[in-house]
Motif scaffolding. Sequence first.
Motif, short mmCIF file in Angstrom:
data_model
loop_
_atom_site.label_atom_id
_atom_site.label_comp_id
_atom_site.label_asym_id
_atom_site.label_seq_id
_atom_site.Cartn_x
_atom_site.Cartn_y
_atom_site.Cartn_z
N ILE A 161 -4.04 14.71 -15.50
CA ILE A 161 -3.84 15.43 -16.77
C ILE A 161 -4.64 16.73 -16.76
O ILE A 161 -4.17 17.78 -17.22
CB ILE A 161 -4.26 14.55 -17.96
N ALA A 162 -5.87 16.66 -16.24
CA ALA A 162 -6.75 17.83 -16.26
C ALA A 162 -6.25 18.94 -15.36
O ALA A 162 -6.48 20.11 -15.62
CB ALA A 162 -8.15 17.42 -15.86
N TYR A 163 -5.55 18.56 -14.26
CA TYR A 163 -5.11 19.59 -13.33
C TYR A 163 -4.14 20.56 -14.00
O TYR A 163 -4.22 21.77 -13.83
CB TYR A 163 -4.43 18.95 -12.12
N ASP A 164 -3.19 20.02 -14.77
CA ASP A 164 -2.25 20.94 -15.41
C ASP A 164 -1.56 20.27 -16.59
O ASP A 164 -0.79 19.35 -16.41
CB ASP A 164 -1.20 21.41 -14.41
N HIS A 165 -1.91 20.70 -17.80
CA HIS A 165 -1.23 20.24 -19.01
C HIS A 165 -0.09 21.22 -19.22
O HIS A 165 -0.32 22.42 -19.38
CB HIS A 165 -2.20 20.28 -20.19
N PRO A 166 1.17 20.76 -19.21
CA PRO A 166 2.32 21.70 -19.28
C PRO A 166 2.18 22.68 -20.44
O PRO A 166 1.80 22.30 -21.54
CB PRO A 166 3.53 20.77 -19.45
N ARG A 167 2.52 23.93 -20.17
CA ARG A 167 2.33 24.99 -21.16
C ARG A 167 3.12 24.76 -22.46
O ARG A 167 2.58 24.97 -23.55
CB ARG A 167 2.72 26.33 -20.52
N PRO A 168 4.36 24.29 -22.42
CA PRO A 168 5.07 24.09 -23.69
C PRO A 168 4.36 23.11 -24.62
O PRO A 168 4.28 23.34 -25.82
CB PRO A 168 6.44 23.54 -23.24
N ALA A 169 3.85 22.00 -24.04
CA ALA A 169 3.15 21.02 -24.87
C ALA A 169 1.88 21.63 -25.46
O ALA A 169 1.52 21.38 -26.61
CB ALA A 169 2.81 19.79 -24.05
N MET A 170 1.20 22.45 -24.65
CA MET A 170 -0.03 23.06 -25.12
C MET A 170 0.24 24.03 -26.28
O MET A 170 -0.46 24.04 -27.29
CB MET A 170 -0.72 23.81 -23.98
N LEU A 171 1.31 24.82 -26.18
CA LEU A 171 1.64 25.77 -27.23
C LEU A 171 2.09 25.05 -28.50
O LEU A 171 1.81 25.49 -29.61
CB LEU A 171 2.72 26.73 -26.75
N LYS A 172 2.81 23.94 -28.31
CA LYS A 172 3.24 23.15 -29.47
C LYS A 172 2.04 22.59 -30.21
O LYS A 172 1.98 22.61 -31.45
CB LYS A 172 4.17 22.03 -29.00
N GLU A 173 1.09 22.08 -29.44
CA GLU A 173 -0.12 21.56 -30.06
C GLU A 173 -0.88 22.66 -30.80
O GLU A 173 -1.43 22.44 -31.88
CB GLU A 173 -1.03 20.93 -29.00
N ALA A 174 -0.93 23.87 -30.22
CA ALA A 174 -1.61 24.98 -30.87
C ALA A 174 -0.94 25.33 -32.19
O ALA A 174 -1.61 25.57 -33.21
CB ALA A 174 -1.61 26.21 -29.95
N LYS A 175 0.39 25.30 -32.22
CA LYS A 175 1.10 25.61 -33.46
C LYS A 175 0.82 24.56 -34.53
O LYS A 175 0.57 24.88 -35.70
CB LYS A 175 2.61 25.71 -33.18
N THR A 176 0.85 23.27 -34.13
CA THR A 176 0.57 22.19 -35.07
C THR A 176 -0.83 22.31 -35.64
O THR A 176 -1.06 22.10 -36.84
CB THR A 176 0.73 20.83 -34.37
N LEU A 177 -1.78 22.67 -34.78
CA LEU A 177 -3.16 22.84 -35.23
C LEU A 177 -3.28 23.97 -36.25
O LEU A 177 -3.95 23.83 -37.28
CB LEU A 177 -4.06 23.12 -34.02
N LEU A 178 -2.59 25.07 -35.98
CA LEU A 178 -2.67 26.22 -36.90
C LEU A 178 -2.02 25.89 -38.25
O LEU A 178 -2.52 26.30 -39.30
CB LEU A 178 -1.99 27.44 -36.28
N VAL A 179 -0.91 25.15 -38.23
CA VAL A 179 -0.27 24.76 -39.48
C VAL A 179 -1.21 23.89 -40.31
O VAL A 179 -1.32 24.03 -41.53
CB VAL A 179 1.07 24.03 -39.20
N ALA A 180 -1.90 22.96 -39.60
CA ALA A 180 -2.82 22.07 -40.31
C ALA A 180 -4.01 22.84 -40.89
O ALA A 180 -4.51 22.52 -41.97
CB ALA A 180 -3.34 21.00 -39.35
N GLU A 181 -4.44 23.91 -40.20
CA GLU A 181 -5.62 24.66 -40.65
C GLU A 181 -5.26 25.70 -41.73
O GLU A 181 -5.99 25.84 -42.72
CB GLU A 181 -6.26 25.39 -39.47
N ALA A 182 -4.13 26.40 -41.55
CA ALA A 182 -3.85 27.55 -42.41
C ALA A 182 -2.54 27.46 -43.17
O ALA A 182 -2.29 28.26 -44.06
CB ALA A 182 -3.85 28.83 -41.56
N GLY A 183 -1.71 26.47 -42.80
CA GLY A 183 -0.39 26.40 -43.42
C GLY A 183 0.62 27.18 -42.61
O GLY A 183 0.29 28.09 -41.83
N ALA A 184 1.92 26.85 -42.81
CA ALA A 184 2.98 27.52 -42.04
C ALA A 184 3.15 28.98 -42.50
O ALA A 184 2.68 29.38 -43.56
CB ALA A 184 4.29 26.76 -42.22
N ARG A 185 3.86 29.74 -41.66
CA ARG A 185 4.12 31.13 -42.02
C ARG A 185 4.97 31.18 -43.30
O ARG A 185 5.98 30.47 -43.42
CB ARG A 185 4.86 31.83 -40.88
#
Length: 548
Positions: free
Chosen positions: A427-451
């Motif tokens: 897992i540490a060697y390479d977390h696929p980029r799409p999953a990582m970006l999806k997680e980043a978006k979910t985190l931002l929605v939880a912190e600041a709300g959707a656009r």
Amino acid sequence: MGSAVSAPIKQQAKALKGRRYMRGMLPEKYFEVVVKKEHGELLDILGFTEEEAFEIFVQFISIDDDNSGEVSVDEFHGHLDSQATKFSERVFSILDQDMSGMLDLREFIIGVWNYCTYDTTLVAKILFGIFDVDKRGRVTMAELDAMVRMLYGSPDADPDLLKALAVNGSGDEDALTFDEFLQAVQDNYEVAQPAFELQKAIRRKVLGVKYWEKMTKQRTKMFANYDQGDLTSVQAIEAIVSAKQKERLKELERKKAEIAAEHDRELQQAAEERIALHEDNQQRKKHKLNELRDARPADEVEEENAWIALKEARAVIKSDYTESDVDDLRKAREVLWDSYDRAIRSSKTRARLKAERELELASKDDANSKADAWIQTKQGRVKHEFLCRQSYGNLLHKAYVKKGPPMQAFAALHAPDDAPVTLATRIAYDHPRPAMLKEAKTLLVAEAGARGTAWDLLWDVEEENEYYLHVENDGSTKKYPKDTAVCHNCDAMIAPEDQMCAQCHTSRSAKTRALRVEPQEVAPFLATVRATAVEARREYDGAKHVDI
């Protein structure tokens, strides 16, 4: 003194013809193990070299035939090949400091050095001290008569010697002061001849006359203050040894302090060098990093800057906003989502351009030969292994993401023999980029709300609590508690008991799942099930402690 047996000592030891001394040791061994440990400091103070000290020891054990560690008065005179006299016995008793009737090695060393370094004045002083019993600083003619008889071991004193002593008197014919007695000894050698002869006999036996003549001069220079006082010869030598020991102790403390100070200086210098080296390494790394940054493609630099901007925007949105600051909050949210879009675009652009560059490199005529040669190097083998493991980790990641938690738990069991890497490593060697970006978006929605969200999380100063300010369909605003569940996909409010959003049918996010409450009709049944399980657990735990 050194710790190893020197060649001269070994040569001296040969003359003993395999003699064994106390504890069954050879003399040179006993000297190294015992004598130097117990008397090394004394021997150093008295000025003996290691070979000279061993010679003193050899003379002592030559007298000590029975290996008792002590010599008697008879053994002492037998070694000197001289007849015992009242005077020589008295000298022996003076050397015998503990009055045991025997001389141990320490008493022998001090006694030999003391008596053999006497000059004429000190010889006269010891004679005068023997008969000046009342310590008045005068000896009578009767006492001088006894002195002469004791020196020569005869029943009657030589009249000529008595007459020579009387001539030195200062008018009192019945007594002499020390200065008058000393003058008599200096004028007439025969007055103290037996005392000088005894000294010469010891000197000849131990180290030789010339050696002791040299040491006598050294004593005069070094210890005159002690010898000229009111101390007896034995008291003087003890005072000398004590003073020298104090000097040595003071010198030792000074050297220890110097060593400690030098050690502290070395530690300080080492610390400063480490700091300087660290700072230099940091500068080198910084310079190298700057060089690498300058050498990196523009798309890579853009991606890094975009994610840094997103991080900074997140820090702004985390501030506590009140209702009067709601416009600032909405602007900050817009900046945040603009930064997110920029980061996504830059990441996609960099991935595309990187693939194009690698494809261009791989399509050159000599690319295959260069790649084969590079893989043969150590760096190439390590890189190749890393890429293989990385690719294998990607495959497994896709497998357990699609099949859910059970696959995640047992994925390590499905590893082939030729790729024995742990699940965490994969897992540490390479977390696929799409999953990582999806997680980043979910985190931002939880912190600041959707656009463009109609829900603003604000701070109530009076209540000291957070709440949601919602823009209703008619444009009015309404306050909602902070535990209101808002869909992260369509921005609609989710009913407390629903598993998913009723409008877009999207499952709750991690944040809204924590806010869900169970339906009223199901709650009593679940409470009963929980109570039954708790009771069963208690009965099970109680049964484990029942004695059989």
